[in-house]
Design a protein around this motif. Structure first.
Motif, mmCIF file in Angstrom:
data_model
loop_
_atom_site.group_PDB
_atom_site.id
_atom_site.type_symbol
_atom_site.label_atom_id
_atom_site.label_comp_id
_atom_site.label_asym_id
_atom_site.label_seq_id
_atom_site.Cartn_x
_atom_site.Cartn_y
_atom_site.Cartn_z
ATOM 1 N N MET A 734 24.812 39.672 23.189
ATOM 2 C CA MET A 734 25.848 38.649 23.126
ATOM 3 C C MET A 734 26.803 38.908 24.160
ATOM 4 S SD MET A 734 26.177 39.218 18.983
ATOM 5 C CE MET A 734 27.922 38.423 18.901
ATOM 6 N N SER A 735 27.778 37.652 24.379
ATOM 7 C CA SER A 735 28.541 37.651 25.410
ATOM 8 C C SER A 735 29.793 38.515 24.697
ATOM 9 C CB SER A 735 29.080 36.211 25.645
ATOM 10 O OG SER A 735 29.469 35.651 24.649
ATOM 11 N N TRP A 736 30.810 38.764 25.658
ATOM 12 C CA TRP A 736 32.059 39.518 25.090
ATOM 13 C C TRP A 736 32.807 38.563 24.160
ATOM 14 C CZ3 TRP A 736 37.026 37.703 25.554
ATOM 15 C CH2 TRP A 736 37.358 36.906 26.591
ATOM 16 N N GLU A 737 32.840 37.244 24.680
ATOM 17 C CA GLU A 737 33.648 36.299 23.572
ATOM 18 C C GLU A 737 33.056 36.148 22.288
ATOM 19 O OE1 GLU A 737 31.182 33.485 25.912
ATOM 20 O OE2 GLU A 737 32.428 35.406 26.462
ATOM 21 N N SER A 738 31.526 36.287 22.211
ATOM 22 C CA SER A 738 31.063 35.966 21.141
ATOM 23 C C SER A 738 31.242 37.364 19.869
ATOM 24 C CB SER A 738 29.523 36.057 21.298
ATOM 25 O OG SER A 738 29.162 34.580 21.869
ATOM 26 N N ILE A 739 31.430 38.558 20.663
ATOM 27 C CA ILE A 739 31.286 39.789 19.846
ATOM 28 C C ILE A 739 33.125 39.620 19.677
ATOM 29 C CG2 ILE A 739 31.538 42.357 19.815
ATOM 30 C CD1 ILE A 739 28.923 42.086 21.867
ATOM 31 N N LEU A 740 33.830 39.656 20.504
ATOM 32 C CA LEU A 740 35.187 39.961 20.171
ATOM 33 C C LEU A 740 36.082 38.620 19.314
ATOM 34 C CD1 LEU A 740 36.654 41.783 23.167
ATOM 35 C CD2 LEU A 740 35.896 42.558 21.021
ATOM 36 N N LEU A 741 35.622 37.664 19.866
ATOM 37 C CA LEU A 741 36.228 36.265 19.324
ATOM 38 C C LEU A 741 35.470 35.301 18.345
ATOM 39 C CD1 LEU A 741 38.040 35.280 22.468
ATOM 40 C CD2 LEU A 741 38.716 36.654 20.955
ATOM 41 N N GLY A 742 34.361 35.761 18.234
ATOM 42 C CA GLY A 742 33.331 34.965 17.385
ATOM 43 C C GLY A 742 32.784 33.629 17.749
ATOM 44 N N LYS A 743 33.018 33.534 19.366
ATOM 45 C CA LYS A 743 32.612 32.118 19.981
ATOM 46 C C LYS A 743 31.184 31.891 20.412
ATOM 47 C CE LYS A 743 37.222 30.805 21.431
ATOM 48 N NZ LYS A 743 38.107 30.645 22.711
ATOM 49 N N PHE A 744 30.507 31.127 19.636
ATOM 50 C CA PHE A 744 29.016 30.925 20.325
ATOM 51 C C PHE A 744 29.162 29.600 20.901
ATOM 52 C CE2 PHE A 744 26.833 34.492 18.256
ATOM 53 C CZ PHE A 744 27.801 35.017 17.382
ATOM 54 N N THR A 745 28.652 29.551 22.212
ATOM 55 C CA THR A 745 28.652 28.145 22.929
ATOM 56 C C THR A 745 27.501 28.275 23.766
ATOM 57 O OG1 THR A 745 29.978 29.133 24.813
ATOM 58 C CG2 THR A 745 30.978 28.222 22.869
ATOM 59 N N THR A 746 27.272 27.246 24.272
ATOM 60 C CA THR A 746 26.238 27.243 25.472
ATOM 61 C C THR A 746 26.454 28.272 26.625
ATOM 62 O OG1 THR A 746 25.770 24.760 25.325
ATOM 63 C CG2 THR A 746 25.042 25.570 27.133
ATOM 64 N N ALA A 747 27.667 28.529 26.660
ATOM 65 C CA ALA A 747 27.809 29.667 27.787
ATOM 66 C C ALA A 747 27.474 31.088 27.407
ATOM 67 C CB ALA A 747 29.574 29.399 28.152
ATOM 68 N N SER A 748 27.833 31.214 26.037
ATOM 69 C CA SER A 748 27.259 32.441 25.579
ATOM 70 C C SER A 748 25.598 32.531 25.349
ATOM 71 C CB SER A 748 27.829 32.683 24.063
ATOM 72 O OG SER A 748 27.262 31.838 23.212
ATOM 73 N N ASP A 749 25.025 31.250 25.254
ATOM 74 C CA ASP A 749 23.560 31.381 25.517
ATOM 75 C C ASP A 749 22.900 31.467 26.991
ATOM 76 O OD1 ASP A 749 22.937 30.887 22.766
ATOM 77 O OD2 ASP A 749 22.497 28.713 23.205
ATOM 78 N N VAL A 750 23.888 31.478 27.774
ATOM 79 C CA VAL A 750 23.847 31.588 29.469
ATOM 80 C C VAL A 750 23.907 33.102 29.624
ATOM 81 C CG1 VAL A 750 24.563 31.414 31.686
ATOM 82 C CG2 VAL A 750 24.391 29.329 30.187
ATOM 83 N N TRP A 751 24.788 33.858 28.900
ATOM 84 C CA TRP A 751 24.900 35.254 29.015
ATOM 85 C C TRP A 751 23.533 35.852 28.396
ATOM 86 C CZ3 TRP A 751 29.660 38.268 29.521
ATOM 87 C CH2 TRP A 751 29.388 39.620 29.340
ATOM 88 N N ALA A 752 23.287 35.407 27.273
ATOM 89 C CA ALA A 752 21.855 35.887 26.492
ATOM 90 C C ALA A 752 20.981 35.503 27.349
ATOM 91 C CB ALA A 752 21.995 35.341 25.264
#
Length: 834
Positions: A734-752
């Protein structure tokens, strides 16, 4: 609880989780010892990497000659498959200097019969520590199945000893506590002795019969195609197999009895057999199994005859259906198909039996007239009724309190999340300490980690399971910062559809895995269309094995007959019309609530719209009656994680080990296909939220298709950080913003995707950030937030080109807007030359 046993679960390289000495899951009352220096060196202080009390468990050393009298005992409360142990001495901040240079281990499954552990060469003594502070990890070869484990320091009276310990493994879900079998025999092959005995059996041996123990048939290691070769052990030919010759069995079969911890509902048995027919070895011709549910054996057995293969000499698992028989013991007679028969592993798939008044089988007619009449004491009856009423009122009060707390907690969570979304545009004001491991600072992506440990690739789980909002509180405080505010505000007002976190429709998959998260706008467009898939006849589905399960449903691997008639014209399949097709069936449990049923039907509607060569396709449904089912593709080579872990990169090492290989060109092809599938999902504004190699399936010629039920498999439970009372999170992907802020976006999918690419190029030999605990992974996200160049990146894999690693690093950019889109990633990979 459903128990799904497949061979890979017990593979030693996977089952390596800390069992709770260092994490605190093992309670103080479950740790005992033979003696102690003082209260401050009691057994409960013998926890690895902790320095509470006086820093370790320290036994009293006497002048008695028995050097193995002292022990530290751990009760795991249930049977566990233990593959690794760790030890440490007493350092106590430099005050202590006591450690165990050597030790032994004994174990027990019932607390009464204790077995000394021996390695595969028969040696009992394990080399321990050389100083008081370093952690030394030792593989248990062979692994053990035990509830109780004792560490016994070898004391030579030249120095005092103290110990801190940890056990690594996983829960023994098979439930098998022993098997009784004839002893393996000796084969003479071209004047070479081949010893086919069960050399690690921990039971008793009498008159060439093994009783009340476990051994090589349950050690998680499957034998090679050539039974004269072994895996990595410096042992004799035939070591991996237990084998028998038909000359010693006039009845024509070998009988093995399996005893289990409780009555279970058995579905399948898997037997790993050698089939080197050129050496007069074949799989069994027939197996006949008897079942014992109470004290008597059932008179009607089940029989199964596999197809005898005279073409392919490869060793293989033979799956035997046990037809949901209820039993606490199984006795199977394996009939010879040739001169020799050899097994290396036997596993079972079962449910724990549940009995009640409606399900329990009748043992005979109920007799009502045989008992004398007794006078009922009315006063006692009134007292009993009064107690029951009081208990009911207490339970109702407890339920009301629990429900009130849950509602209050949800309100607090919503308020906390609103604060995070609206106001957390800040940096951290208090700097946390830099991660240090083994006295080395890590300040860049290419930092090397050194260790004095003998084994580094363990997968520790954090001791505390908390929700993301609580995890944030463990980091330094958030404060307003003007230099971050502008960037965050711009992001919130961006208007890009796939960044519309507030409008995400979040479906929790019935199998425990997250289905694709879909923006509400897209969901509205879907809601007006009918499901474009047909109803499939249930009777044409044949169960093969269970792939996984979740809170409301299960995933099964099945064969579907005539599926070709139900598929779209644009679906390409190389299965002929008269052949059954391998499919995955997601099944909603009959007791699922209304919300789960609604989500299941929404998931069907979503999946029916996904049509891409690199996305798993929904083929048909069974929704006219319960249980509701959706039928999807399944690729014959399983998931990418397990596929790659069984292979090696092309090179000298692969040639020496004779291991199957995957070329760099094929790895590049795999990565490109995953990017193509994610490009398609992102074009629809779908957010996957759990992209990883475990969620990519492999077909023929390295074809890849993205799926979503990896979370439901017990095999990958260690990849998810467990949040008490809620869902689980794949924090290492998971991206840092998904863990800390609960944001799941296409950009967090790119991180994964960057992490998935790293897994692919390391052949899935270890978890991402395997050197970090779960808590440290979360702390590392704080470093990404602070952006002070102290965050830790995954290192460049040895076979990874610089250009591809540069692409990975761009996927992990701190600023989500600066990460490449999947369209860009796909284009870059297509342009790369391998």
């Amino acid at each position: 609880m459903m128990i799904n046993i497949i061979t890979d679960i017990c593979v030693v390289g996977v089952c390596r989780f800390p069992l709770g000495m260092s994490g605190g899951q093992i309670q103080d009352e479950d740790i005992s010892a033979s003696s102690q220096w003082s209260d401050s060196t009691a057994a409960k202080y013998g926890r690895l990497d902790f320095e509470d009390g006086d820093g370790a468990w320290c036994p009293v050393i006497t002048d008695e000659p028995d050097s193995l009298k002292e022990f530290l005992q751990i009760d795991l409360r249930s049977l566990h498959f233990i593959t690794l142990v760790g030890t440490q001495g007493r350092h106590a901040g430099g005050i202590g200097n006591e450690f165990a240079q050597m030790y032994k281990i004994t174990y027990s499954r019932d607390g009464s019969r204790w077995v000394p552990w021996k390695n595969r060469q028969g040696k009992e003594v394990i080399e321990g520590n050389r100083n008081a502070y370093d952690i030394v990890l030792k593989d248990l070869e062979p692994p053990i199945v035990a509830r109780f484990v004792r560490f016994m320091p070898v004391i030579d009276h030249s120095m005092n000893v103290c110990m801190r310990v940890e056990l690594y493994g996983c829960e023994w879900l098979d439930g098998l506590v022993s098997y009784n079998a004839p002893a393996g025999q000796l084969m003479i092959l071209h004047d070479m002795p081949v010893y086919l005995n069960d050399s690690v059996y921990d039971g008793a041996m009498a008159y060439s019969v093994m009783t009340e123990g476990l051994g090589q048939l349950t050690d998680g290691m499957s034998g090679l195609d050539d039974f004269t070769q072994s895996h990595v052990y410096n042992v004799w030919p035939g070591y991996d197999y237990v084998g028998w010759t038909n000359e010693s069995f006039p009845s024509g079969f070998v009988e093995i009895m399996f005893e289990f911890d409780r009555t279970r509902n058995f579905t399948t048995m898997k037997v790993h057999c050698n089939n080197m027919f050129s050496k007069w070895v074949k799989t069994f011709q027939k197996v006949v199994c008897y079942f014992r549910s109470e004290s008597d054996w059932e008179t009607t057995p089940i029989s199964f005859s596999p197809v005898v293969d005279d073409v392919n000499p490869s060793a293989r698992f033979v799956t035997v259906s046990l037809h949901n028989h209820m039993a606490s013991a199984i006795k199977c007679q394996y009939h010879f198909a040739d001169v020799w028969m050899m097994f290396s592993e036997i596993t079972f798939q079962s449910d724990t039996a549940m009995y009640n008044t409606t399900l329990a089988p009748s043992k005979g007619p109920t007799r009502t007239g045989d008992n004398p009449t007794h006078k009922v004491d009315d006063s006692n009856t009134r007292i009993l009724i009064g107690c029951l009423v009081a208990i009911i009122f207490i339970l109702v009060a407890i339920i009301i309190i629990i429900l009130w707390r849950q509602v209050w907690q949800k309100l607090l969570e919503k308020a906390s999340r609103r604060m995070l979304d609206d106001e957390l545009t800040a940096s951290l004001s208090i700097q946390s300490e830099t991660f240090t491991y083994n006295n080395n600072n890590h300040s860049s992506a290419t930092s090397e980690q050194e260790s004095n440990s003998t084994y580094e690739r363990i997968f520790p789980l954090g001791p505390d399971y908390q929700e993301p909002s609580r995890l944030i509180r463990k980091l330094p405080e958030f404060t307003k910062a003007s230099d971050e505010a502008g960037e965050s505000t711009a992001s919130a007002q961006d208007g890009v559809p796939h960044y519309a976190e507030a409008d995400i429709v979040n479906l929790q998959g019935v199998t425990g895995g997250n289905t694709y998260a879909v923006p509400a706008l897209t969901m509205d467009l879907l809601s007006g269309k009918d499901v474009a898939v047909e109803e499939f006849p249930r009777q044409l589905l044949t169960f093969k094995e269970k792939l996984g399960e979740g809170q409301f449903g299960e995933v099964h691997l099945c064969e579907a007959e005539g599926m070709q008639d139900f598929m779209d014209e644009d679906f390409i399949s190389d299965i002929s019309e008269n052949q059954p097709m391998l499919v995955a069936v997601k099944m909603l449990r009959a007791d699922a609530n209304k919300n789960a049923r609604s989500d299941f039907l929404k998931e069907i509607k979503i999946m029916s719209r996904l049509k891409d060569p690199n996305i798993i396709r929904l083929l048909a449904v069974c929704i006219c009656s319960d249980p509701l089912c959706m039928i999807t593709e399944y690729m014959e080579n399983g998931d990418l994680n397990q596929f790659l872990s069984r292979h090696e990169p092309e090179g000298q090492i692969a040639l020496l080990s004779n291991a199957p290989t995957v070329s760099c060109r094929n790895l590049h092809y795999i990565a490109t296909q995953i990017a193509s599938g994610m490009k398609y999902l992102s074009s629809l504004n779908f957010v996957h939220r759990d992209l990883a190699t475990r969620n990519c399936l492999v077909g023929k010629k390295f074809t890849i298709k993205i799926a979503d039920f990896g979370m439901s498999r017990n095999l990958y439970s260690g990849d998810y950080y467990r949040i008490q009372g809620r869902a689980v999170l794949p924090i290492r992907w998971m991206s840092w913003e998904s863990i800390l802020l609960g944001k799941f976006t296409t950009a967090s999918d790119v991180w994964a995707y960057g992490v998935t690419l790293w897994e692919t190029l390391t052949f899935c030999k270890e978890q991402p950030y395997s050197q970090l605990s779960d808590e440290q992974v979360i702390e590392n996200t704080g470093e990404f937030f602070r952006d002070q160049k102290r965050q830790i990146y995954l290192p460049q894999p040895p076979i990874c080109p610089d250009s591809v690693y540069k692409l990975m690093l761009s996927c992990w950019h701190r600023n989500a807007k600066e990460r490449p889109s999947f369209q860009e990633i796909h284009r870059i990979l297509l342009e790369c030359q391998v």
